[in-house]
Write a protein that holds these residues in place. Structure first.
Motif, PDB file in Angstrom:
ATOM      1  N   HIS A  67      -6.411   4.765  -7.188  1.00  0.00           N
ATOM      2  CA  HIS A  67      -7.201   4.077  -8.229  1.00  0.00           C
ATOM      3  C   HIS A  67      -7.222   4.828  -9.560  1.00  0.00           C
ATOM      4  CE1 HIS A  67      -8.923   2.522  -4.433  1.00  0.00           C
ATOM      5  NE2 HIS A  67      -9.082   1.407  -5.092  1.00  0.00           N
TER       6      HIS A  67
ATOM      7  N   MET B 148     -11.539   2.650 -11.501  1.00  0.00           N
ATOM      8  CA  MET B 148     -12.051   3.836 -10.807  1.00  0.00           C
ATOM      9  C   MET B 148     -13.505   3.613 -10.397  1.00  0.00           C
ATOM     10  SD  MET B 148     -10.314   7.203 -12.445  1.00  0.00           S
ATOM     11  CE  MET B 148     -11.055   7.195 -14.065  1.00  0.00           C
TER      12      MET B 148
ATOM     13  N   ASN C  54      -5.856   0.258 -12.076  1.00  0.00           N
ATOM     14  CA  ASN C  54      -6.960   0.083 -11.129  1.00  0.00           C
ATOM     15  C   ASN C  54      -8.298   0.493 -11.738  1.00  0.00           C
ATOM     16  OD1 ASN C  54      -5.063  -0.543  -8.885  1.00  0.00           O
ATOM     17  ND2 ASN C  54      -4.331   1.497  -9.414  1.00  0.00           N
TER      18      ASN C  54
ATOM     19  N   GLY D 259     -10.246  10.016  -5.843  1.00  0.00           N
ATOM     20  CA  GLY D 259      -9.691   8.717  -5.477  1.00  0.00           C
ATOM     21  C   GLY D 259      -8.949   8.770  -4.144  1.00  0.00           C
TER      22      GLY D 259
ATOM     23  N   ASP E  98       0.297  -2.827 -10.081  1.00  0.00           N
ATOM     24  CA  ASP E  98      -0.911  -2.187  -9.553  1.00  0.00           C
ATOM     25  C   ASP E  98      -0.866  -0.698  -9.884  1.00  0.00           C
ATOM     26  OD1 ASP E  98       1.270  -1.605  -7.891  1.00  0.00           O
ATOM     27  OD2 ASP E  98      -0.028  -1.253  -6.158  1.00  0.00           O
TER      28      ASP E  98
ATOM     29  N   ARG F  69      -8.798  -4.239   0.024  1.00  0.00           N
ATOM     30  CA  ARG F  69      -7.555  -4.256  -0.746  1.00  0.00           C
ATOM     31  C   ARG F  69      -6.565  -5.272  -0.161  1.00  0.00           C
ATOM     32  NH1 ARG F  69      -4.373  -4.238  -4.673  1.00  0.00           N
ATOM     33  NH2 ARG F  69      -2.385  -3.178  -4.518  1.00  0.00           N
TER      34      ARG F  69
ATOM     35  N   ARG G 119      -6.235  -2.783  -8.155  1.00  0.00           N
ATOM     36  CA  ARG G 119      -7.339  -2.594  -7.210  1.00  0.00           C
ATOM     37  C   ARG G 119      -8.688  -2.688  -7.920  1.00  0.00           C
ATOM     38  NH1 ARG G 119      -3.013   0.080  -6.625  1.00  0.00           N
ATOM     39  NH2 ARG G 119      -1.928   0.322  -4.641  1.00  0.00           N
ATOM     40  N   ARG G 120      -9.587  -3.487  -7.366  1.00  0.00           N
ATOM     41  CA  ARG G 120     -10.993  -3.628  -7.801  1.00  0.00           C
ATOM     42  C   ARG G 120     -11.146  -4.179  -9.214  1.00  0.00           C
ATOM     43  NH1 ARG G 120     -12.958   2.107  -5.135  1.00  0.00           N
ATOM     44  NH2 ARG G 120     -12.060   3.017  -7.003  1.00  0.00           N
TER      45      ARG G 120
END
Ligand code: F0G
Length: 460
Positions: free
Chosen positions: A264, A60, A58, A309, A54, A322, A413-414
């Motif tokens: 991120h 943004m 990520n 971020g 991770d 998350r 993330r995302r």
């Protein structure tokens, strides 16, 4: 008591997409062989779903990408640095910011400033780069995490906690003056992303400060830890992630942080502290090893993205989603009986490789073997977090044999959707049903430092 966060739909919509390659088993068998059966040596484009880490992987937000266009690329005194400094003060509350290109750059500066040859450096479980920098400065790492952390089946909600008895015993045995500082990782990466409670942070701070020992937070995933405190520790349910984070930091003297995780961002990091002399020491070294004290190895645009971020990561719903994403994958695998580190951790799902492949002894790199089998089976890339990552004892040269021998399915993330996690879960469940076929590995190339990144293996 269950702390499960219910599944939550993505609190964002997708603006830009990156195609992924779907490959055949034969293709992946060749790719794995060429990579020396080390998932770090695979080419990213040969991976379908990348759960290696991770870190820097990520997505943004539009707010961060917009900030990229506001990069002030002056060599000295960039406006993005000042914005980053104010964001760090708002979120973490430390007096001084020393920027670094990523977390290990900050670890280098802190280790150099605080460790004298032969001193002891306790911490709640080792982290690879952190311990490496401590050892390079002549320090000896000592694990003072609670025993529960080493047991994948222990369901304690705060398995990242420092064992105060172990810490106090070390102070008595070695003498406070021989302890450089204590590092507290929040959350604890190699324990499975397990959090530390506020009560523990407070008590560690008291014990350390009574003995004139500094407390350094590894704040790399501190927002995740703050969210766990919010949902698991009495009295914090109505506090914001930011308020909790500020309180966590208030029990410490400084921090190192990789900006590539909770914020991120794709690159960046920092060290922070309250003491003026400590900051001065780090500033005199940052210019030698990282870059000027107002950029520390980052471009102005990177500092802007990191500051933005950082502020976004303090929004409670960001952390809620998350953690919910990790738990979604964890619950699917757990329901099917796949052995996992319990409870689910923040940044990923850790498969208990010893229980998955009981026929493969740790000396044959159980988790390394499982990680590459997962790739060959499904195109999903994961990471070994066991004997290979643990490396060797600096004095005896013998391999450290950690109790936890895990494969980490780390969640960027995302980046991935629920259907990606369905694919990951289904393919690992399918592999588990054929687990008796698993075989071990032999290491055929071993680099001296941080061997897991570049080691090569052959199948037994
Ligand atoms: N501390 C922790 C707890 C980390 O997880 C990492 C990186 C670092 C420090 C070092 O930061 O990579 O920016 O130099 N962890 C990544 C991982 C590499 O995959 O767990 P960095």
């Amino acid at each position: 008591m269950s702390f499960t966060i219910p599944p939550m739909a993505e609190p964002y919509k997708i603006k830009m997409v990156e195609p992924v390659k779907i490959t055949t088993r034969e293709f992946r068998e060749n790719a794995a062989k060429e990579a020396g059966y080390n998932t770090f040596l695979l080419r990213s484009e040969d991976v379908y779903i990348d759960l290696l880490t991770d870190s820097g992987t990520n997505a943004m937000s539009e707010y961060q990408w917009a900030g990229i266009m506001l990069g002030d690329e002056a060599y000295a005194g960039s406006k993005n640095y000042y914005f980053l400094e104010s964001a760090m003060k708002e979120c973490f509350g430390y007096k001084h910011l020393v920027p670094a290109h990523q977390g290990r750059g900050a670890e280098h500066l802190v280790s150099k400033a605080l460790i004298k040859q032969g001193q002891w450096v306790p911490g709640n479980m080792y982290f690879t780069t952190t311990r490496q920098h401590q050892e390079l400065q002549g320090g000896h790492f000592v694990d003072v995490i609670v025993d529960a952390a080493h047991d994948p089946n222990n369901e304690d909600p705060f398995k990242g906690n420092v064992d105060l008895v172990k810490f106090e015993k070390l102070i008595k045995e070695k003498g406070a003056e021989n302890i450089a500082y204590i590092t507290i990782g929040v959350t604890v990466n190699l324990a499975g992303g397990q959090p530390v409670s506020m009560q523990n942070l407070r008590e560690v701070g008291e014990l350390a400060h009574k003995n004139n020992i500094k407390v350094i937070l590894d704040a790399t995933r501190a927002m995740e830890n703050a969210y766990y405190i919010k949902t698991r520790e009495k009295g914090y349910e109505n506090k914001s992630v930011k308020e909790i984070l500020r309180e966590m930091c208030s029990y410490t003297d400084g921090a190192t942080c990789s900006g590539k995780k909770d914020f991120h961002t794709n690159i960046g990091g920092f060290a922070a502290c309250n003491d003026d002399d400590f900051a001065q020491n780090m500033r005199s070294n940052v210019v030698v090893y990282e870059g000027l004290q107002t950029y520390g190895g980052m471009a102005g645009r990177d500092m802007e993205a990191m500051a933005r971020g950082m502020l976004e990561a303090c929004e409670d719903h960001v952390m809620k989603h998350r953690i919910a994403q990790s738990e979604y994958l964890w619950n699917k695998l757990d329901k099917a009986g796949v052995p996992l580190v319990r409870p689910c951790g923040g940044h990923g799902v850790f498969v208990d490789a010893k229980a998955f492949y009981p026929q493969v002894p740790q000396e044959q790199y159980t988790a390394q073997a499982l990680a590459i089998d997962i790739y060959i089976h499904s195109g999903v890339r994961s990471m070994e977090r066991g004997i290979v990552s643990a490396g060797r004892d600096q004095e005896t040269g013998k391999e450290h044999k950690p109790k936890l021998e895990t494969v980490r399915l780390t969640i960027p993330r995302r980046v991935y959707t629920q259907s990606h996690f369905d694919v990951v879960a289904d393919s690992i469940i399918d592999l588990y049903q054929q687990r008796d076929k698993g075989r071990g590995l032999k290491m055929v190339y071993e680099p001296k430092a941080l061997r897991f990144f570049q080691a090569r293996f052959e199948k037994l």
